[in-house]
Design a protein around this motif. Structure first.
Motif, short mmCIF file in Angstrom:
data_model
loop_
_atom_site.label_atom_id
_atom_site.label_comp_id
_atom_site.label_asym_id
_atom_site.label_seq_id
_atom_site.Cartn_x
_atom_site.Cartn_y
_atom_site.Cartn_z
N GLY A 2 150.29 41.97 76.87
CA GLY A 2 151.81 41.41 76.28
C GLY A 2 151.97 40.82 75.20
N ASP A 3 151.10 39.89 75.56
CA ASP A 3 150.57 38.57 74.87
C ASP A 3 151.06 39.12 72.92
OD1 ASP A 3 148.49 39.11 75.63
OD2 ASP A 3 147.77 37.00 75.29
N GLU A 4 150.68 40.44 72.47
CA GLU A 4 150.46 40.37 71.52
C GLU A 4 151.91 41.04 70.99
OE1 GLU A 4 146.37 43.44 71.33
OE2 GLU A 4 145.55 41.95 72.92
N GLY A 5 152.48 41.25 72.36
CA GLY A 5 153.42 42.06 71.59
C GLY A 5 153.56 42.96 71.88
N TRP A 6 152.74 44.27 71.85
CA TRP A 6 152.96 45.83 72.65
C TRP A 6 151.79 46.06 73.37
CZ3 TRP A 6 148.00 48.29 71.46
CH2 TRP A 6 147.12 47.80 70.75
N TYR A 7 152.23 46.69 73.56
CA TYR A 7 151.37 47.73 75.29
C TYR A 7 150.54 48.48 74.91
CZ TYR A 7 153.30 43.76 78.66
OH TYR A 7 153.01 43.15 79.17
N LEU A 8 151.51 49.82 74.29
CA LEU A 8 150.71 50.98 74.28
C LEU A 8 150.85 50.98 72.52
CD1 LEU A 8 152.10 53.15 76.95
CD2 LEU A 8 149.56 52.19 77.02
N LYS A 9 149.81 52.33 72.22
CA LYS A 9 149.91 52.81 71.09
C LYS A 9 150.07 54.17 71.70
CE LYS A 9 148.79 49.36 67.58
NZ LYS A 9 150.46 49.08 67.38
N ILE A 10 151.15 55.17 70.62
CA ILE A 10 150.85 56.86 71.40
C ILE A 10 151.12 57.25 70.15
CG2 ILE A 10 152.77 58.52 71.85
CD1 ILE A 10 153.64 55.90 74.14
N ARG A 11 150.00 58.37 70.58
CA ARG A 11 149.74 59.31 68.84
C ARG A 11 151.53 60.38 68.92
NH1 ARG A 11 145.25 61.03 68.64
NH2 ARG A 11 144.45 59.36 67.07
N PRO A 12 152.02 60.69 68.53
CA PRO A 12 153.52 61.64 68.67
C PRO A 12 152.78 63.07 68.87
CG PRO A 12 153.45 60.54 66.99
CD PRO A 12 152.51 60.42 67.79
N ASP A 13 152.70 63.81 69.46
CA ASP A 13 152.53 65.39 69.84
C ASP A 13 152.76 65.93 68.25
OD1 ASP A 13 152.27 65.12 72.44
OD2 ASP A 13 154.29 65.99 73.15
N PRO A 14 151.98 66.80 68.06
CA PRO A 14 151.97 67.03 66.64
C PRO A 14 153.14 68.20 66.28
CG PRO A 14 150.50 68.72 67.55
CD PRO A 14 151.25 67.62 68.81
N ALA A 15 154.19 68.12 67.14
CA ALA A 15 155.35 68.96 66.43
C ALA A 15 155.76 67.82 66.84
CB ALA A 15 155.76 70.19 67.46
N GLY A 16 155.79 66.53 66.67
CA GLY A 16 156.75 65.38 66.23
C GLY A 16 157.63 65.18 67.14
N SER A 17 157.85 63.72 67.26
CA SER A 17 158.54 63.13 69.25
C SER A 17 159.50 63.15 68.53
CB SER A 17 157.54 61.68 69.29
OG SER A 17 156.72 61.89 70.52
N ASP A 18 160.12 63.69 69.91
CA ASP A 18 161.72 63.66 69.56
C ASP A 18 162.42 62.74 70.34
OD1 ASP A 18 164.40 64.18 69.61
OD2 ASP A 18 164.36 66.79 71.11
#
Lengths: 276, 256, 409, 196
Positions: free
Chosen positions: A196-212
């Protein structure tokens, strides 16, 4: 009971009576079997996360299930029927098209002392998602969420390579003895985790179709929403003895959880992070 | 149940109330014959066991017109719409088509007592306690009649063990028909005034069938339509009226 | 201490207070265990029942609580089949009450029969022509259904729902709930009816005997009607009592008045049919059995007043209260109406059970009364205590009233 | 992992079935041997030439004499007829001391059953084998089994609780066996026909 047992006869009485009895038994057991089979299938196909959210959502008080368009002032009174998932909502596109391309008023980036930056989209469980230039999505806690959890006592992040689903568990945080399930705003594969102290928690690769991401609030929507959330938080904190105790304006204290009476803390976390 | 056979017999009783003096000999003989245990320590006249109960009926007049009659009442062995048979949830009660006797099979009985509520004659009795015989009296039990356990219903079965013995005796001699003299219930035997006649109601030559057709013969609660096989006789009008359910009676009821 | 088991956002008293509340009930439960033990070990001579009063307090109260428990199946029917969504506010509570009533009744029945270990005989050698067989089959099946309906309520407990398979099973079970509601309705319909049929078929007992349709005497249908008319009233009553004890609102007012309205309409229908049935019975059925109906009411304390109280006082009066919109706006009136309606169903079961046995059939038999022994009363207190404890636990740790959280502020 | 689950399931199932089919019935019956061994085959063989009725007689009143008493055996067995140890023991222990043998009766009916041989033999003309099977040609007396709870011999209860095949003689003398035969022959079979 069964043919061949003393006293059984193939007469109308036995056939009708026991016939009905066995039909009832079969219906009961078949229905249970169906429910079990579906439950097993759901567990296998990792639908459990989605189901949990749906079940939780059903159990949320009605005044917590307000439609985003009510918060934006587009409709008087509307309870969300879709578990905050506007992607499957029939009415959401109608509301959007009713705007006729006119954007909602932007509002201030600071709501009652909480930052609501304009470069990201917000989830109703107080997380945000920000698209990175390299095509990844960064997920973090919003200002209110961060102030509430402060520095968590314990945090359980998903494994790199695992999948998260929108409205499903993003990560678990433990604070002053209560466990909070922080909801993930989007679907995708976890490629990196941070604290949390870095300002973010997760980096996520969206699904190939793109994230809705139609279900997420734009900054313009998030600002009135945040105001409502603070109201809701105050309501949740309020006990019979103590009235609303949050600062109006100014900068909130770093760790808001200290301001909450210990016996109310668990309920407050549930209210803010939409945990039942 | 096999109904292809024409019933062999329809056993019944005719009790002459004008002869009955209420001595209770029938009840005592019945208890001895059928291994009815002595009253449990706390038993009352409402919880005791007896397959044959003698009720006292009075005409309700004051002296010197007061009169008393005694009604020995056992299971009436209903022939139609038998109240107890249809209600038993687990077939512990049925009618023996060979004799017309209504049975009660204690080891099959659950003790729900629904048959007791169904019986209009209160002729069924429940074993509220464990049966207990005084020391050594157990040796005097009738081996042809099973003893009953606590928690089941029991009642008169016209000394059916005597019928079974009569059938066996006839069979030993190669005969299918029993000798009527071989099948006489204990109460009939014991009655000192010979008030009870017993036999096959379907046999027109039998004493019991002749008496049941007598003009002063009647059955208890006949209007309920249960076709009891126990008849009563009396020449006294008020006694005959006691058998009805009708309200038009003047006497004050009491019982013994 | 047990905070982790209580749903978030719901206020419950402290663990100590809760234990203090449970203590007297547990004591009562222990007292009941003693009485049940005596009956099972020493036999039914521990009761005051006798050869004439072969049925007593137990059967009367069993019939009553089963009628009151009808709220479970009828609310389920209205919610899942007729889609009265307002009733979602009380369905969980109704299911728990139904489960308590039915399991309690079966428990008492197991003490009541002389040979409890032979209970399975009815299943193995059923006499399909006996109403009691129908009752036995339906009640056991329905208790199974109630247990299934109880399961998702339990699985929603805060700790249990953390287990993913429980959560998923609960979700799927909830989706098929209409099937169970339908099966429950079917089963309840038959056994509520058969409990009435139990007495209506007794043509050896002119006081109870009724003519009817096909194989069912009229009491079959009257019992169903009275049970579904009183079920909602009992749900209303219990909800109100719980909200008094917990000192908080549990459901919205409109739920109360909806329950009252349903109960009212059904009660008026019931009173109508019951009156017709009574007239037919007094003028036709009883005289055909050779009994002048006056004879039934010739003995105190069960004089003719009981008939009037049952039909007018405990039937018509609550129906009129429930059907008046003005009265329905007032909680005290609705509670009074519910109390009257529940008293009505109890009176009806009392009359059918106790008065049937008290009225003599033979002329030289006296009118008889019977007073239950302390063992009989204590056995029933066991069921009351069991019900209160199970309900208290359910109320504390499960979500019996979904609206409660909304109504807290 | 999956295989192990199946293995556990299979072992559990086998254990449950084994318990139900073998362990429970085994535990339920108390086994004992007859006080004296006896060969029916020897007695009914051509050399000796006895028939069932010679020892198991029906009295004039139709009562079954049943199990032979010492007086039936003693005339022939005052002196040993063969070389078996059992016979010697029988003569020394029982005949010489004039003590009755406490035979264990395989077909002893429960207390609430009324059974008379007379109608079955004299009227229906049943052969002994119909119900007692090949008991008359056996070499040894079987181990006697008595239900620990009901105290009835196992023969009258049947050898398995749920019987899927039609009765064999050694399947016992269950109520179902009696009622089936009554049914087939069109004989009345209400409760009181056989119960007392």
């Amino acid at each position: 009971m069964f043919p061949g047992i003393y006293g059984f006869a193939w007469d109308a009485g036995h056939i009708i009576f026991l016939g009905i009895f066995y039909v009832v038994l079969m219906v009961v057991f078949a229905t249970i079997a169906v429910a079990m089979r579906r439950a097993i299938r759901d567990s296998r196909t990792s639908r459990a996360e989605a189901l949990r959210w749906h079940a939780d959502f059903e159990d949320l008080p009605e005044r917590w299930r307000r439609c985003r368009h009510e918060l934006a002032g587009e409709i008087e009174n509307r309870t969300c029927p879709n578990a905050f998932d506007c992607r499957h909502c029939v009415e959401h596109p109608l509301f959007v098209s009713a705007r006729n391309g006119r954007p909602l008023p932007e509002g201030e980036p600071r709501v009652a002392g909480f930052e609501v930056p304009g470069d990201r989209l917000y989830h109703r469980g107080h997380t945000w998602v920000r698209p990175d230039p390299e095509g990844l999505l960064t997920v973090g806690l919003d200002d209110l969420g961060a102030h509430l959890l402060g520095s968590p006592d314990m945090i359980e992040l998903p494994k790199v390579g695992s999948r998260v689903v929108a409205n499903g568990t993003g990560w678990l945080a433990e604070k002053s003895g209560s466990t909070v399930r922080v909801l993930s705003p989007v679907d995708g594969e976890v490629v990196a985790v941070g604290a949390g102290d870095e300002g973010w928690y997760l980096k996520i690769r969206p699904d190939p179709a793109g994230s809705d991401m139609r279900h997420l609030l734009s900054p313009a929507e998030a600002r009135p929403w945040m105001l409502r959330e603070i109201e809701r938080l105050q309501m949740a904190i309020a006990t019979d003895a103590v009235g609303a105790a949050l600062a109006d304006g100014g900068v909130p204290v770093e760790d808001l959880s200290e301001a909450i009476p210990p016996e109310r803390r668990d309920d407050v976390y549930g209210a803010v992070f939409l945990n039942v | 149940m096999n109904t292809a056979h024409k019933p062999k017999a329809r056993y019944g009783m005719v009790i002459d109330l004008d002869r009955c003096n209420g001595c209770g000999g029938c009840a005592a003989a019945c208890a001895v014959e059928n291994n009815v245990p002595p009253a449990a320590p706390k038993a009352s006249d409402r919880t005791g066991l007896t397959w044959m109960r003698i009720y006292r009926a009075e005409n309700g007049r004051s002296f010197p017109e007061n009169r008393t009659a005694f009604f020995p009442i056992s299971c009436q062995h209903c022939g139609a719409h038998t109240p107890c048979v249809s209600v038993c949830p687990q077939n512990a009660v049925d009618i023996n088509p060979e004799t017309g006797v209504v049975s009660q099979i204690p080891p099959r009985c659950l003790g729900c007592r629904y048959c007791m509520t169904a019986c209009p004659f209160h002729a069924r009795y429940f074993n509220w306690s464990d049966p207990e015989w005084p020391r050594d009296m157990e040796n005097a039990l009738n081996p042809d009649v099973s003893v009953r356990m606590r928690g089941v219903v029991e009642k008169c079965n016209f000394c059916h063990s005597r019928w079974q013995a009569a059938v066996a005796k006839a069979a030993a001699n190669g005969k299918r028909e029993i000798d009527p003299a071989d099948y006489v219930p204990a109460c009939v035997e014991a009655c000192p005034t010979e008030a009870i006649a017993f036999g096959n109601l379907d046999d027109p030559r039998s004493e019991v069938s002749r008496q049941s057709r007598a003009p002063n013969a009647f059955r208890l609660l006949a209007k309920l339509g249960t076709d009891p096989k126990v008849y009563y006789r009396s020449d006294r009008d008020w006694v005959r009226r006691m058998g009805d359910t009708d309200v038009a009676y003047e006497s004050e009821a009491s019982r013994g | 201490m047990d905070k982790g088991l209580i749903r978030r956002g719901i206020r419950r008293c402290s663990t100590g207070q809760f234990l203090a509340w449970l203590t007297p009930w547990v004591a009562m439960l222990g007292f009941g265990v003693l009485a049940i033990g005596l009956c099972l070990v020493k036999g039914l001579n521990q009761t005051n029942m006798d050869n004439r009063f072969a049925f007593g307090l137990w059967i009367f109260l069993d019939l009553t609580i089963i009628a009151l428990g009808a709220g479970a199946f009828f609310t389920g029917f209205l919610l899942y089949i007729l889609r009265r969504e307002e009733l979602r506010a009380v369905i969980n509570s109704a299911v728990v009450i139904g489960f308590i009533c039915y399991s309690g009744a079966i428990l008492v029945l197991m003490v009541d029969v002389g040979q409890p270990l032979r209970a399975w005989f009815t299943f193995w050698h059923p006499n399909v022509h006996s109403m009691l067989t129908e009752v036995t089959f339906c009640i056991t099946c329905y208790l199974t259904v109630l247990a299934i309906e109880y399961a998702p309520i339990m699985l929603k407990n805060r700790q249990l729902r953390k287990v993913p398979s429980f959560l998923v099973f609960e979700f799927e079970l909830h989706k098929v709930m209409p099937v169970f509601a339908a099966v429950g309705t079917f089963l309840s319909f038959f056994h509520q009816g058969s409990l009435g049929g139990l007495y209506g078929v007794l043509h050896g007992r002119p006081f109870a005997y009724r003519e009817g349709f096909a194989i069912w005497p009229s009491t079959f249908f009257l019992f169903i009607l009275s049970a579904i008319a009183t079920g909602p009233a009992f749900v209303l009553l219990t909800t109100w009592m719980v909200s008094k004890v917990a000192r908080k609102e549990l459901v919205r007012k409109n739920v109360y008045s909806l329950l009252a309205k349903i109960s009212g309409w059904l009660l008026i229908v019931y009173v109508g049919f019951k009156s017709i049935d009574t007239l037919v019975w007094l003028n036709r059925t009883a005289p055909l059995s050779g009994v002048s109906p006056i004879r039934f009411y010739a003995w105190a304390p069960f004089d003719i007043w009981l008939l009037f109280v049952e039909i007018a006082g405990f039937g018509l009066l609550p129906a009129l209260i429930f059907l008046s919109p003005a009265r329905r706006r007032s909680v005290p009136w609705m509670i009074a109406g519910s109390l009257l309606a529940c008293a009505g169903v109890a009176t009806n079961r009392f009359v059918m059970t106790i008065q049937t046995l008290a009225v003599p059939t033979l002329k030289f038999e006296p009118f008889m009364l019977y007073y239950p022994s302390w063992q009989e009363v204590a056995t029933f207190l066991f069921v009351v205590a069991y019900g209160v404890i199970l309900y208290s636990l359910s109320f504390r740790y499960l979500t019996l009233f979904p609206q409660e959280r909304d109504l807290q502020h | 992992m999956k295989n192990r689950a199946w293995l556990t399931f299979a072992v559990g199932l086998l254990a449950a079935l084994g318990g139900g089919w073998f362990a429970v019935p085994w535990a339920m019956y108390r086994r004992s041997e007859q006080p004296v061994q006896f060969s029916h085959r020897v007695h009914t063989s051509e050399a000796v030439g006895l028939s069932c009725q010679d020892c198991h007689a029906l009295s004039d009143g139709g009562k079954f004499g049943g199990i032979p008493r010492l007086e039936t055996c003693a005339p022939c067995h005052a002196e040993p007829q063969g070389k078996s140890a059992d016979e010697k023991r029988f003569i020394n222990e029982y005949v010489a001391k004039n003590r009755e043998v406490q035979w264990l009766v395989y077909a002893r009916q429960p207390e609430n059953v009324y059974f008379s041989h007379a109608p079955h033999i004299r009227l229906a003309g049943l052969k002994c084998e119909q119900c007692h099977g090949q008991h008359g040609t056996t070499d040894r007396l079987r181990t006697f089994e008595r239900n620990r709870i009901s105290t009835y011999p196992r023969d009258v209860e049947g050898y398995s609780l749920v019987r899927l095949q039609p009765s064999r003689w050694n399947e016992g003398m269950k109520m179902d066996d009696c009622s089936r035969c009554h049914h087939e022959r069109g004989v009345e079979e209400s409760c009181l026909t056989c119960h007392k």
